[in-house]
Design a protein around this motif. Structure first.
Motif, mmCIF file in Angstrom:
data_model
loop_
_atom_site.group_PDB
_atom_site.id
_atom_site.type_symbol
_atom_site.label_atom_id
_atom_site.label_comp_id
_atom_site.label_asym_id
_atom_site.label_seq_id
_atom_site.Cartn_x
_atom_site.Cartn_y
_atom_site.Cartn_z
ATOM 1 N N PHE A 15 -43.936 -38.247 -43.590
ATOM 2 C CA PHE A 15 -44.544 -39.088 -42.566
ATOM 3 C C PHE A 15 -46.068 -38.988 -42.543
ATOM 4 C CE2 PHE A 15 -40.173 -38.930 -41.056
ATOM 5 C CZ PHE A 15 -39.974 -40.255 -40.688
ATOM 6 N N THR A 16 -46.624 -37.895 -43.028
ATOM 7 C CA THR A 16 -48.077 -37.833 -43.177
ATOM 8 C C THR A 16 -48.535 -38.817 -44.241
ATOM 9 O OG1 THR A 16 -48.151 -35.513 -42.479
ATOM 10 C CG2 THR A 16 -50.033 -36.341 -43.703
ATOM 11 N N ASN A 17 -47.775 -38.902 -45.345
ATOM 12 C CA ASN A 17 -48.088 -39.885 -46.391
ATOM 13 C C ASN A 17 -47.947 -41.313 -45.880
ATOM 14 O OD1 ASN A 17 -48.786 -38.541 -48.859
ATOM 15 N ND2 ASN A 17 -46.735 -37.703 -48.863
ATOM 16 N N LEU A 18 -46.861 -41.563 -45.166
ATOM 17 C CA LEU A 18 -46.647 -42.902 -44.623
ATOM 18 C C LEU A 18 -47.718 -43.268 -43.603
ATOM 19 C CD1 LEU A 18 -42.755 -42.910 -44.173
ATOM 20 C CD2 LEU A 18 -44.092 -44.127 -45.897
ATOM 21 N N SER A 19 -48.175 -42.284 -42.832
ATOM 22 C CA SER A 19 -49.241 -42.536 -41.862
ATOM 23 C C SER A 19 -50.518 -42.987 -42.564
ATOM 24 C CB SER A 19 -49.509 -41.269 -41.045
ATOM 25 O OG SER A 19 -50.606 -41.448 -40.173
ATOM 26 N N LEU A 20 -50.818 -42.335 -43.680
ATOM 27 C CA LEU A 20 -52.002 -42.725 -44.445
ATOM 28 C C LEU A 20 -51.837 -44.108 -45.054
ATOM 29 C CD1 LEU A 20 -54.763 -41.639 -45.280
ATOM 30 C CD2 LEU A 20 -53.695 -40.635 -47.303
ATOM 31 N N GLU A 21 -50.584 -44.487 -45.338
ATOM 32 C CA GLU A 21 -50.325 -45.795 -45.941
ATOM 33 C C GLU A 21 -50.353 -46.915 -44.901
ATOM 34 O OE1 GLU A 21 -46.715 -48.002 -48.439
ATOM 35 O OE2 GLU A 21 -46.831 -45.805 -48.370
ATOM 36 N N TYR A 22 -49.847 -46.663 -43.690
ATOM 37 C CA TYR A 22 -49.717 -47.709 -42.674
ATOM 38 C C TYR A 22 -50.875 -47.727 -41.671
ATOM 39 C CZ TYR A 22 -44.971 -48.972 -44.074
ATOM 40 O OH TYR A 22 -43.876 -49.430 -44.776
ATOM 41 N N ASN A 23 -51.729 -46.718 -41.676
ATOM 42 C CA ASN A 23 -52.839 -46.648 -40.722
ATOM 43 C C ASN A 23 -54.174 -46.621 -41.443
ATOM 44 O OD1 ASN A 23 -51.362 -46.392 -38.151
ATOM 45 N ND2 ASN A 23 -50.679 -44.418 -38.946
ATOM 46 N N THR A 24 -55.218 -46.905 -40.714
ATOM 47 C CA THR A 24 -56.563 -46.745 -41.248
ATOM 48 C C THR A 24 -56.880 -45.253 -41.344
ATOM 49 O OG1 THR A 24 -57.562 -46.791 -39.038
ATOM 50 C CG2 THR A 24 -57.305 -48.902 -40.184
ATOM 51 N N ILE A 25 -57.948 -44.904 -42.075
ATOM 52 C CA ILE A 25 -58.348 -43.501 -42.226
ATOM 53 C C ILE A 25 -58.669 -42.893 -40.860
ATOM 54 C CG2 ILE A 25 -60.067 -41.939 -43.199
ATOM 55 C CD1 ILE A 25 -58.194 -43.029 -45.269
ATOM 56 N N GLY A 26 -59.352 -43.670 -40.006
ATOM 57 C CA GLY A 26 -59.708 -43.167 -38.685
ATOM 58 C C GLY A 26 -58.487 -42.857 -37.832
ATOM 59 N N THR A 27 -57.510 -43.758 -37.844
ATOM 60 C CA THR A 27 -56.276 -43.532 -37.076
ATOM 61 C C THR A 27 -55.519 -42.335 -37.623
ATOM 62 O OG1 THR A 27 -56.134 -45.915 -36.688
ATOM 63 C CG2 THR A 27 -54.163 -44.615 -36.245
ATOM 64 N N TYR A 28 -55.466 -42.213 -38.939
ATOM 65 C CA TYR A 28 -54.803 -41.072 -39.581
ATOM 66 C C TYR A 28 -55.451 -39.758 -39.146
ATOM 67 C CZ TYR A 28 -53.859 -37.738 -43.344
ATOM 68 O OH TYR A 28 -53.530 -36.611 -44.056
ATOM 69 N N GLN A 29 -56.785 -39.705 -39.175
ATOM 70 C CA GLN A 29 -57.502 -38.493 -38.781
ATOM 71 C C GLN A 29 -57.305 -38.186 -37.299
ATOM 72 O OE1 GLN A 29 -58.905 -36.297 -40.543
ATOM 73 N NE2 GLN A 29 -59.452 -37.207 -42.492
ATOM 74 N N LEU A 30 -57.274 -39.227 -36.471
ATOM 75 C CA LEU A 30 -57.097 -39.025 -35.033
ATOM 76 C C LEU A 30 -55.763 -38.337 -34.745
ATOM 77 C CD1 LEU A 30 -57.896 -39.459 -32.072
ATOM 78 C CD2 LEU A 30 -56.842 -41.731 -32.211
ATOM 79 N N ILE A 73 -60.731 -46.838 -35.875
ATOM 80 C CA ILE A 73 -59.417 -46.656 -35.260
ATOM 81 C C ILE A 73 -58.781 -48.016 -34.990
ATOM 82 C CG2 ILE A 73 -58.182 -45.754 -33.252
ATOM 83 C CD1 ILE A 73 -60.335 -43.644 -33.002
ATOM 84 N N LYS A 74 -57.552 -48.197 -35.466
ATOM 85 C CA LYS A 74 -56.811 -49.423 -35.246
ATOM 86 C C LYS A 74 -55.333 -49.071 -35.141
ATOM 87 C CE LYS A 74 -55.947 -54.047 -37.146
ATOM 88 N NZ LYS A 74 -56.191 -54.953 -38.295
ATOM 89 N N LEU A 75 -54.751 -49.269 -33.969
ATOM 90 C CA LEU A 75 -53.367 -48.871 -33.717
ATOM 91 C C LEU A 75 -52.403 -50.035 -33.918
ATOM 92 C CD1 LEU A 75 -53.858 -46.742 -30.475
ATOM 93 C CD2 LEU A 75 -53.692 -45.926 -32.836
#
Length: 357
Positions: free
Chosen positions: A130-145, A189-191
């Motif tokens: 899910f960390t990988n998927l988060s990086l795939e489906y979210n922007t870098i800022g959202t992933y870091q947040l 950040i973009k949710l």
């Protein structure tokens, strides 16, 4: 460090026998008759040795983690190997390394039910997936947040489910760390609904993994090698179905490229063994929250290292975030050591006693 309380007698020493003269007796003082300053010195020496061990262990974790980041970055860029495949390979290397350690008698295999280790392995695999998927489906800022949110979630799980008490001062030190990491890492950040759900599962699984490592080491009365001996191969097996569905086998145009990829993967597997072992050791000898704070220190080290060694850009916002994070990490360390009466100056400790280092 244990103290040997036995006192060997010389051959010529005499032992009291009824009817013999008491003049032949040799008086042996018990350990409690040691001067108080000597006992204090021994306690201080033991505490100092423990501090050195913890610092060395944390240092090994930081250095190996930074090394694995750069190795993984190279592999992802040049070797056509994706994250879950590489993770499974690294866990296989860790398993092989532990088998070698077992044959060298560096630890003793302890039998334990796979069911007791299974939740730990599942949380590890969920964390990776899910960390990988988060990086795939979210922007870098959202992933870091969401990655930053792991710190308070670890503290919350430890407090609510494992009754770990944190003082107000410890909680207060988390604020500059979280704010600092957000300042130097979080942008754009973009949710989205699916991205938020995936990232949330990633945060929860990562937090559970860190907390459960400490809990299992304590509950099962195992050291880091004994528990990792079961968790590493089990995690590699669990990842296999995800690899088959989500990733593809790499192909190389030349034999030279294949050899370079093989060398890089082998190097990452060796370093991953050190990373995995040091994670367990650090969590057992400190706490899941402390390990999480060390993770932020790794991020700072990578940013500063990139600036000093590779002239990477570092704007004022990132610089301010780094300062805030370092301040929070220093404050956390100072407060925790004070609460455990481990600060060099006794009057700085929460409950100062006469035998504080």
């Amino acid at each position: 460090m244990s103290t040997n309380n036995s006192y060997p007698l010389n051959i010529d020493d005499k032992i009291s026998i009824p009817g013999e003269s008491t003049a032949s007796l040799i008086k042996i003082d018990p350990p409690s008759s040691y001067p108080s300053n000597k006992r204090t010195s021994m306690a201080s020496k033991n505490a100092m040795e423990e501090h050195i061990r913890v610092v060395i262990g944390c240092g090994c974790n930081i250095l190996s983690s930074i090394g694995i980041i750069f190795l993984n970055k190279y592999i992802f860029s040049h070797c056509q190997i994706r994250t879950m495949t590489l993770t499974a390979i690294q866990m296989a290397f860790t398993s092989f390394g532990l088998i070698i350690c077992l044959q060298m008698n560096t630890f003793v295999r302890k039998s334990v039910s796979i069911i007791k280790v299974l939740p730990l392995s599942i949380s590890f695999c969920a964390f990776v997936v899910f960390t990988n998927l988060s990086l795939e489906y979210n922007t870098i800022g959202t992933y870091q947040l969401f990655k930053v949110l792991t710190t308070p979630v670890v503290a919350l799980i430890s407090w609510h489910y494992y009754k770990v008490e944190y003082s107000r001062m410890v909680i207060a030190t988390l604020v500059p760390v979280v704010v600092g990491v957000c300042t130097h890492s979080v942008n754009d950040i973009k949710l989205t609904v699916i991205g938020t759900v995936i990232a949330t599962i990633g945060v929860i699984s990562a937090s559970l993994y860190q907390v459960w490592v400490g809990a299992r080491l304590k509950d099962l009365e195992m050291n880091s090698q004994q528990l990792l001996y079961y968790q590493a191969p089990l995690s590699a097996v669990i990842l296999m179905p995800f690899i088959a569905v989500m990733e593809s086998f790499p192909s190389y145009a030349t034999g030279e490229a294949q050899r370079a990829a093989l060398m890089a993967v082998v190097a990452s597997g060796i370093v991953a063994f050190a990373v995995n072992l040091s994670i367990y050791w650090v969590i057992k000898n400190t706490s899941a929250l402390t390990y999480n704070m060390i993770g932020h220190l790794k991020t700072i080290s990578i940013l500063v290292g990139g600036f000093l060694l590779f002239q990477d850009a570092l704007n004022y916002k990132q610089f301010l975030g780094i300062l805030l994070t370092i301040f929070g990490l220093f404050s956390y360390t100072f407060v925790r050591m004070g609460e455990q009466n481990q600060l060099p100056c006794a009057r700085w400790n929460t409950n100062p006693t006469s035998n504080i280092v």
